[in-house]
Design an enzyme around this catalytic site. Structure first.
Site, PDB file in Angstrom:
ATOM      1  N   HIS A   1       2.290  -0.557  -6.509  1.00  0.00           N
ATOM      2  CA  HIS A   1       2.050  -1.921  -6.017  1.00  0.00           C
ATOM      3  C   HIS A   1       3.351  -2.479  -5.462  1.00  0.00           C
ATOM      4  O   HIS A   1       4.407  -2.348  -6.082  1.00  0.00           O
ATOM      5  CB  HIS A   1       1.543  -2.802  -7.157  1.00  0.00           C
ATOM      6  CG  HIS A   1       1.487  -4.261  -6.823  1.00  0.00           C
ATOM      7  ND1 HIS A   1       0.539  -4.797  -5.969  1.00  0.00           N
ATOM      8  CD2 HIS A   1       2.276  -5.297  -7.213  1.00  0.00           C
ATOM      9  CE1 HIS A   1       0.756  -6.105  -5.859  1.00  0.00           C
ATOM     10  NE2 HIS A   1       1.801  -6.427  -6.599  1.00  0.00           N
TER      11      HIS A   1
ATOM     12  N   HIS B   1       2.148   0.750   2.437  1.00  0.00           N
ATOM     13  CA  HIS B   1       3.510   0.218   2.471  1.00  0.00           C
ATOM     14  C   HIS B   1       4.591   1.151   3.005  1.00  0.00           C
ATOM     15  O   HIS B   1       5.688   0.683   3.298  1.00  0.00           O
ATOM     16  CB  HIS B   1       3.911  -0.264   1.074  1.00  0.00           C
ATOM     17  CG  HIS B   1       2.997  -1.312   0.538  1.00  0.00           C
ATOM     18  ND1 HIS B   1       2.934  -2.580   1.080  1.00  0.00           N
ATOM     19  CD2 HIS B   1       2.068  -1.273  -0.449  1.00  0.00           C
ATOM     20  CE1 HIS B   1       2.017  -3.282   0.423  1.00  0.00           C
ATOM     21  NE2 HIS B   1       1.470  -2.514  -0.501  1.00  0.00           N
TER      22      HIS B   1
END
Length: 156
Positions: A147, A40
């Site tokens: 996450h 990410h």
């Protein structure tokens, strides 16, 4: 006599091999925090108007091995700013857990979505640049993102 000693040591040898087999794989395993960063974070760059950004990054970051990951978001902010989100507004995660946090300001992100009809091994993605608040799940010591849960528009 020598055979008896060898047989006596056999259970100990089996135990040692079992322990090594259990411990060794975890030594090379990527931590959840490192996996979050790989999947990410792209602090160094922004795709500007590059339509192949997602195709390139998804492949480069190993998210098209064995399957096409359907959706992924890259954050174009310094890692420390994304880590700071873990100490901002607490929100409920999509899965109902209570360890998610929403960024207090919007961040530059790129959404990558698998195009209709795209199949492994030819993973093709649509690239969309956005300014959104991000929601991340955090855990560990130090408390860091593990996450990417969602991105949301500014609610003001």
């Amino acid at each position: 006599m020598a055979l008896e000693k060898s047989l006596a040591l056999l259970p100990l040898l089996v135990l040692v091999l079992l322990v090594l087999g259990w411990v060794q794989p975890s030594l090379g395993r990527e931590s959840r925090a490192k996996k979050f960063q790989r999947q990410h974070m792209d602090s160094d760059g922004s795709p500007s108007s590059n339509p192949t950004y997602c195709n390139d990054m998804m492949r480069r970051r190993n998210m098209t091995q064995g399957r096409c990951k359907p959706v992924n978001t890259f954050v174009h902010e310094p890692l420390v700013d994304v880590q700071d989100v873990c100490f901002q507004e607490k929100v409920t995660c999509k899965n109902g857990q209570a360890n998610c946090y929403k960024s207090s300001s919007s961040m530059h992100i790129t959404d990558c979505r698998l195009t209709n009809g795209s199949r492994y091994p030819n993973c093709a993605y649509r690239t969309s640049q956005k300014e959104r608040h991000i929601i991340v799940a955090c855990e560990g010591n130090p408390y860091v993102p593990v996450h990417f849960d969602a991105s949301v528009e500014d609610s003001t």
